[in-house]
Design a protein around this motif. Structure first.
Motif, PDB file in Angstrom:
ATOM      1  N   PHE A   2      77.549  80.256   3.555  1.00 56.43           N
ATOM      2  CA  PHE A   2      76.965  80.971   2.435  1.00 56.43           C
ATOM      3  C   PHE A   2      77.713  80.685   1.138  1.00 56.43           C
ATOM      4  CE2 PHE A   2      76.120  83.575   6.192  1.00 56.43           C
ATOM      5  CZ  PHE A   2      74.734  83.718   6.110  1.00 56.43           C
ATOM      6  N   ALA A   3      76.964  80.393   0.088  1.00 55.54           N
ATOM      7  CA  ALA A   3      77.524  80.277  -1.256  1.00 55.54           C
ATOM      8  C   ALA A   3      77.423  81.642  -1.920  1.00 55.54           C
ATOM      9  CB  ALA A   3      76.766  79.232  -2.065  1.00 55.54           C
ATOM     10  N   ILE A   4      78.535  82.147  -2.439  1.00 58.31           N
ATOM     11  CA  ILE A   4      78.538  83.415  -3.168  1.00 58.31           C
ATOM     12  C   ILE A   4      78.511  83.056  -4.644  1.00 58.31           C
ATOM     13  CG2 ILE A   4      79.629  85.652  -3.389  1.00 58.31           C
ATOM     14  CD1 ILE A   4      78.899  84.839  -0.493  1.00 58.31           C
ATOM     15  N   ALA A   5      77.379  83.248  -5.296  1.00 58.20           N
ATOM     16  CA  ALA A   5      77.156  82.695  -6.631  1.00 58.20           C
ATOM     17  C   ALA A   5      76.770  83.772  -7.627  1.00 58.20           C
ATOM     18  CB  ALA A   5      76.060  81.622  -6.575  1.00 58.20           C
ATOM     19  N   ARG A 121      75.167  72.852  -2.803  1.00 55.99           N
ATOM     20  CA  ARG A 121      74.579  71.727  -2.078  1.00 55.99           C
ATOM     21  C   ARG A 121      75.010  71.718  -0.616  1.00 55.99           C
ATOM     22  NH1 ARG A 121      75.842  68.274  -5.546  1.00 55.99           N
ATOM     23  NH2 ARG A 121      73.843  68.144  -6.624  1.00 55.99           N
ATOM     24  N   ALA A 122      76.219  72.186  -0.353  1.00 49.95           N
ATOM     25  CA  ALA A 122      76.731  72.193   1.020  1.00 49.95           C
ATOM     26  C   ALA A 122      76.309  73.436   1.793  1.00 49.95           C
ATOM     27  CB  ALA A 122      78.254  72.102   0.997  1.00 49.95           C
ATOM     28  N   ALA A 123      75.979  74.517   1.091  1.00 48.46           N
ATOM     29  CA  ALA A 123      75.685  75.799   1.744  1.00 48.46           C
ATOM     30  C   ALA A 123      74.304  75.797   2.394  1.00 48.46           C
ATOM     31  CB  ALA A 123      75.779  76.929   0.724  1.00 48.46           C
ATOM     32  N   ASP A 124      74.138  76.710   3.339  1.00 52.10           N
ATOM     33  CA  ASP A 124      72.833  76.917   3.975  1.00 52.10           C
ATOM     34  C   ASP A 124      72.007  77.950   3.206  1.00 52.10           C
ATOM     35  OD1 ASP A 124      73.267  75.300   6.473  1.00 52.10           O
ATOM     36  OD2 ASP A 124      74.897  76.735   6.709  1.00 52.10           O
ATOM     37  N   ARG A 125      72.667  79.021   2.785  1.00 54.29           N
ATOM     38  CA  ARG A 125      71.999  80.074   2.036  1.00 54.29           C
ATOM     39  C   ARG A 125      72.926  80.555   0.926  1.00 54.29           C
ATOM     40  NH1 ARG A 125      67.604  82.194   4.974  1.00 54.29           N
ATOM     41  NH2 ARG A 125      67.046  83.090   2.955  1.00 54.29           N
ATOM     42  N   THR A 126      72.363  81.329   0.008  1.00 52.71           N
ATOM     43  CA  THR A 126      73.123  81.810  -1.140  1.00 52.71           C
ATOM     44  C   THR A 126      73.084  83.327  -1.221  1.00 52.71           C
ATOM     45  OG1 THR A 126      72.655  79.793  -2.402  1.00 52.71           O
ATOM     46  CG2 THR A 126      73.338  81.723  -3.666  1.00 52.71           C
ATOM     47  N   VAL A 127      74.220  83.915  -1.564  1.00 54.34           N
ATOM     48  CA  VAL A 127      74.296  85.332  -1.904  1.00 54.34           C
ATOM     49  C   VAL A 127      74.417  85.411  -3.422  1.00 54.34           C
ATOM     50  CG1 VAL A 127      75.618  87.463  -1.727  1.00 54.34           C
ATOM     51  CG2 VAL A 127      75.398  85.957   0.271  1.00 54.34           C
ATOM     52  N   LEU A 128      73.427  86.001  -4.067  1.00 52.65           N
ATOM     53  CA  LEU A 128      73.428  86.141  -5.518  1.00 52.65           C
ATOM     54  C   LEU A 128      74.160  87.426  -5.906  1.00 52.65           C
ATOM     55  CD1 LEU A 128      69.665  85.272  -6.160  1.00 52.65           C
ATOM     56  CD2 LEU A 128      71.629  83.740  -6.456  1.00 52.65           C
ATOM     57  N   VAL A 129      75.027  87.335  -6.905  1.00 52.52           N
ATOM     58  CA  VAL A 129      75.806  88.493  -7.351  1.00 52.52           C
ATOM     59  C   VAL A 129      75.544  88.714  -8.835  1.00 52.52           C
ATOM     60  CG1 VAL A 129      78.078  89.561  -7.483  1.00 52.52           C
ATOM     61  CG2 VAL A 129      77.590  87.899  -5.664  1.00 52.52           C
ATOM     62  N   SER A 130      75.184  89.934  -9.194  1.00 53.76           N
ATOM     63  CA  SER A 130      74.869  90.244 -10.583  1.00 53.76           C
ATOM     64  C   SER A 130      75.124  91.721 -10.844  1.00 53.76           C
ATOM     65  CB  SER A 130      73.400  89.914 -10.872  1.00 53.76           C
ATOM     66  OG  SER A 130      73.023  90.273 -12.187  1.00 53.76           O
ATOM     67  N   THR A 131      75.220  92.071 -12.104  1.00 52.15           N
ATOM     68  CA  THR A 131      75.143  93.474 -12.501  1.00 52.15           C
ATOM     69  C   THR A 131      73.683  93.775 -12.833  1.00 52.15           C
ATOM     70  OG1 THR A 131      75.412  93.157 -14.876  1.00 52.15           O
ATOM     71  CG2 THR A 131      77.433  93.214 -13.547  1.00 52.15           C
ATOM     72  N   PRO A 132      73.316  95.044 -13.021  1.00 58.06           N
ATOM     73  CA  PRO A 132      71.917  95.359 -13.360  1.00 58.06           C
ATOM     74  C   PRO A 132      71.561  95.043 -14.805  1.00 58.06           C
ATOM     75  CG  PRO A 132      73.045  97.250 -12.367  1.00 58.06           C
ATOM     76  CD  PRO A 132      74.089  96.267 -12.741  1.00 58.06           C
ATOM     77  N   ALA A 133      72.529  94.642 -15.619  1.00 56.95           N
ATOM     78  CA  ALA A 133      72.258  94.362 -17.027  1.00 56.95           C
ATOM     79  C   ALA A 133      71.254  93.211 -17.167  1.00 56.95           C
ATOM     80  CB  ALA A 133      73.552  94.011 -17.757  1.00 56.95           C
ATOM     81  N   GLU A 134      70.403  93.314 -18.166  1.00 52.28           N
ATOM     82  CA  GLU A 134      69.337  92.313 -18.347  1.00 52.28           C
ATOM     83  C   GLU A 134      69.888  90.909 -18.509  1.00 52.28           C
ATOM     84  OE1 GLU A 134      65.540  91.379 -21.336  1.00 52.28           O
ATOM     85  OE2 GLU A 134      66.742  93.198 -21.581  1.00 52.28           O
ATOM     86  N   GLN A 135      70.944  90.743 -19.312  1.00 52.32           N
ATOM     87  CA  GLN A 135      71.496  89.411 -19.530  1.00 52.32           C
ATOM     88  C   GLN A 135      72.067  88.829 -18.234  1.00 52.32           C
ATOM     89  OE1 GLN A 135      71.452  87.461 -22.482  1.00 52.32           O
ATOM     90  NE2 GLN A 135      71.916  85.991 -20.852  1.00 52.32           N
ATOM     91  N   SER A 136      72.725  89.656 -17.453  1.00 53.56           N
ATOM     92  CA  SER A 136      73.282  89.188 -16.186  1.00 53.56           C
ATOM     93  C   SER A 136      72.173  88.762 -15.227  1.00 53.56           C
ATOM     94  CB  SER A 136      74.136  90.292 -15.544  1.00 53.56           C
ATOM     95  OG  SER A 136      74.747  89.845 -14.360  1.00 53.56           O
ATOM     96  N   LEU A 137      71.086  89.510 -15.195  1.00 53.27           N
ATOM     97  CA  LEU A 137      69.964  89.156 -14.329  1.00 53.27           C
ATOM     98  C   LEU A 137      69.300  87.858 -14.791  1.00 53.27           C
ATOM     99  CD1 LEU A 137      68.382  92.692 -13.841  1.00 53.27           C
ATOM    100  CD2 LEU A 137      69.634  91.348 -12.143  1.00 53.27           C
ATOM    101  N   LEU A 150      68.552  73.114  -4.381  1.00 57.74           N
ATOM    102  CA  LEU A 150      69.552  72.452  -3.556  1.00 57.74           C
ATOM    103  C   LEU A 150      69.486  72.884  -2.091  1.00 57.74           C
ATOM    104  CD1 LEU A 150      72.561  72.613  -6.045  1.00 57.74           C
ATOM    105  CD2 LEU A 150      71.134  70.633  -5.496  1.00 57.74           C
ATOM    106  N   ASP A 151      68.363  73.486  -1.702  1.00 57.83           N
ATOM    107  CA  ASP A 151      68.116  73.889  -0.308  1.00 57.83           C
ATOM    108  C   ASP A 151      69.099  74.928   0.204  1.00 57.83           C
ATOM    109  OD1 ASP A 151      65.873  72.196  -0.014  1.00 57.83           O
ATOM    110  OD2 ASP A 151      67.167  70.481   0.421  1.00 57.83           O
ATOM    111  N   ALA A 152      69.511  75.836  -0.672  1.00 57.96           N
ATOM    112  CA  ALA A 152      70.345  76.971  -0.263  1.00 57.96           C
ATOM    113  C   ALA A 152      69.723  78.241  -0.819  1.00 57.96           C
ATOM    114  CB  ALA A 152      71.766  76.793  -0.765  1.00 57.96           C
ATOM    115  N   PRO A 153      68.511  78.579  -0.373  1.00 58.06           N
ATOM    116  CA  PRO A 153      67.778  79.705  -0.968  1.00 58.06           C
ATOM    117  C   PRO A 153      68.509  81.030  -0.780  1.00 58.06           C
ATOM    118  CG  PRO A 153      66.758  79.023   1.081  1.00 58.06           C
ATOM    119  CD  PRO A 153      67.791  77.992   0.767  1.00 58.06           C
TER     120      PRO A 153
END
Length: 209
Positions: A2-5, A121-137, A150-153
């Protein structure tokens, strides 16, 4: 793997990577958290391990288990640190980590830069990290698009400093959302954070590849 992005620095990627790893360890896994942010490698500080060239060692053939160090703060979690000089070898190390028979979490650089593309590119899946702020989203939407390309949905969306009133899941076509409220520092030492990240770990454990 997992990519933590996250869309930008300071959104809570490293805390999330370590929190999810602690949750996976609670579930009986042996997670490995890898510092993939070669511009600002600070995972070792947060995890309480020595700053040794673990990523570079894996790239030259050392087994990830041998190159990693156990976290002094999170029992059951191993950490593979990196240095700014590891740039040339990082992509090779990430590919070798695909063969690792344990849960691997890549703590990625912020944004949708070429540096962020290598671990995605190497990961299988991605964990998306954000705050609730509009700009962060808006920022994380770009990262989500790159992850799919990159095939890491996305497998999970973690909203930090969130009261749970925002549901951005339709924006990212990711129905799995964990809300982590604003917590006192250091956030990983609270029972509330442990419970929230454990819920995220349970989601990932069902998708771990």
């Amino acid at each position: 793997m997992f990519a933590i992005a996250g869309g930008k620095g300071g959104c809570g990627k490293t805390t999330t990577a370590l929190g999810l790893a602690r949750g996976l360890a609670t579930l009986g896994d042996s997670p490995l958290v890898v510092d993939a942010d070669l511009d600002m490698p600070d995972l070792h500080h947060r995890a309480g391990v020595d700053h040794v060239p673990g990523v570079a060692a894996v790239a030259t053939g050392e087994q990830p288990t041998a190159a990693a160090a156990p976290s002094s703060r999170l029992p059951g979690v191993d950490v593979l640190s990196c240095r700014e000089s590891d740039t040339a070898s990082a992509a090779s190390a990430f590919e070798r980590l695909r063969q690792c028979r344990r849960a691997v979490l890549l703590d990625c650089p912020a944004g949708a830069s070429p540096a962020a593309a290598a671990p995605l590119r190497a990961a299988d899946r991605t964990v998306l990290v954000s705050t609730p702020a509009e700009q962060s989203l808006q920022d994380i939407a770009k990262t989500a698009a790159m992850a799919r390309q990159l095939d890491a949905p996305p497998a999970l969306l973690v909203l930090v400093r969130s009261a749970g009133r925002v549901d951005p899941s339709p924006l990212f076509d990711c129905r799995r959302v964990v809300h982590v409220p604003k917590l006192p520092s250091p956030p990983l030492r609270t029972d509330e954070s442990a419970a929230r990240y454990l819920s995220g770990a349970k989601i990932l454990s069902k998708r771990n590849t």
